[in-house]
Write an enzyme that holds these catalytic residues in place. Sequence first.
Site, mmCIF file in Angstrom:
data_model
loop_
_atom_site.group_PDB
_atom_site.id
_atom_site.type_symbol
_atom_site.label_atom_id
_atom_site.label_comp_id
_atom_site.label_asym_id
_atom_site.label_seq_id
_atom_site.Cartn_x
_atom_site.Cartn_y
_atom_site.Cartn_z
ATOM 1 N N CYS A 1 11.234 -23.703 -13.241
ATOM 2 C CA CYS A 1 11.106 -23.582 -11.793
ATOM 3 C C CYS A 1 11.358 -22.125 -11.436
ATOM 4 C CB CYS A 1 12.058 -24.531 -11.072
ATOM 5 S SG CYS A 1 13.789 -24.226 -11.457
ATOM 6 N N ALA A 2 11.869 -21.848 -10.265
ATOM 7 C CA ALA A 2 12.026 -20.464 -9.816
ATOM 8 C C ALA A 2 13.075 -19.698 -10.604
ATOM 9 C CB ALA A 2 12.380 -20.434 -8.334
#
Length: 474
Positions: A27-28
């Site tokens: 993810c981020a």
Amino acid sequence: MTKFTEPAKELVQHIGGKENIAAVTHCATRMRFVLNDPSKADVKKIESIKLVKGTFTQAGQFQVIIGNEVASFYQEFIKIAGVSETSKEEAKVAAKQNMNWLQRMIAHLADIFTPLIPALVVGGLILGFRNVIGDIKLLEDGTKSIIEVSQFWAGVHSFLWLIGEAVFHFLPVGITWSIARKMGASPILGIVLGITLVSPQLLNAYGVAGAEEIPVWDFGFAKVEMIGYQAQVIPAILAGFLLAYLETRLRKIVPNSISMIVVPFFALIPTVLIAHTVLGPIGWTVGSWISDIVYSSLTSAFGWLFAAIFGFAYAPLVITGLHHMTNAIDLQLMSEFGGTNLWPMIALSNIAQGSAVVAMIYLNRKNEEEKQVSIPAAISCYLGVTEPAMFGINLKYGFPFLAAMIGSMTAAVVSVGSNVMANSIGVGGLPGILSIQAQHMIMFAVAMLVAIVVPFLLTIVFAKTGMNKFSFKK
């Protein structure tokens, strides 16, 4: 060779080798692993890798916090490990093997509401802005609101309701679409089902209480009340799951040659009928019970106690993933009471975790290596994303996490004691004040100050008095 090569090799080794990786995505800020045998992951050695800022397990996934460079690290990792790229959806499916029934239920709720959050955030900001220009007497010695003085702002106020109504009154459409999409049913049928729950042909849910007579569909042998479910969450969830169940089961038994005709017909029509005769009334009743219990608890003489427990426990709920269940409660409160007094406490918990990290930055101000983790984590936390702060710093040391929990608890008591209400969910951390109803913004600002100061001071006190030996980690 890049700067990620050696750390990637170490991670492959300490994760249990490529044979232990069922799926991996990112993810981020985090690598997300689904491991065949989670016990083979050596957490201490993984956290000793220079680029790694922390680890935790959630929703059946072993997650390794890397930071903003995670995308580049991920590419190097899959090349060295010899594993293929995995989508987030594939990883979630694979992760189910490591979940119990409760975790699966929570994961389903998270998957339903996460796609809706951007719209809910926008809707909450719009409602807040409309309250400021339409409800607060800011002009002519506090006797008139902005829209009473300016035709332009009156037009803006009216126009913005077009979006606010679409987000909240028609929320069941988004919920049934999201469920259909997640469960492998036809998203368009989910949309149609949602529209049948909020059709203008029905008596608006907000008008039921004051209606002299409720219209009905008269089938001769039976009558069905024509009630809409605008902004209702649980009726939409129940109807959405029924549609998905019927459609996916029918696909398995209906021949492909007639599937296009038979499946949508026999999935949608029974679902709409059952939704209006059984699921809708049941869902409405259950939703009302839940919202009444939560609202009554928060506004009763013991509201401070409920607030203290929730404020103290919310961060641990994030660790387990149980915090996703609050989305449905928040939305139900908004439907029943025109706002939620639960969401402000969540935003305050975000701030408290960030403030504990700021205290750690101060205490370890000479540690340049840790600043690379703590400063981005604090900024992220103040903007509503707590995982880097919680798992990268606060849980690592233990005592900052406890300080943040106590600060969150104190701020929650101030918020609930002042009857603070938010228009919507979705805006966390410091920007959370934008979601607060205009008349409560001052007291929420006071609660925010408490959430900033108390964890900061407690973290320093704990560090100076020996509490720095306390840790949540074994």
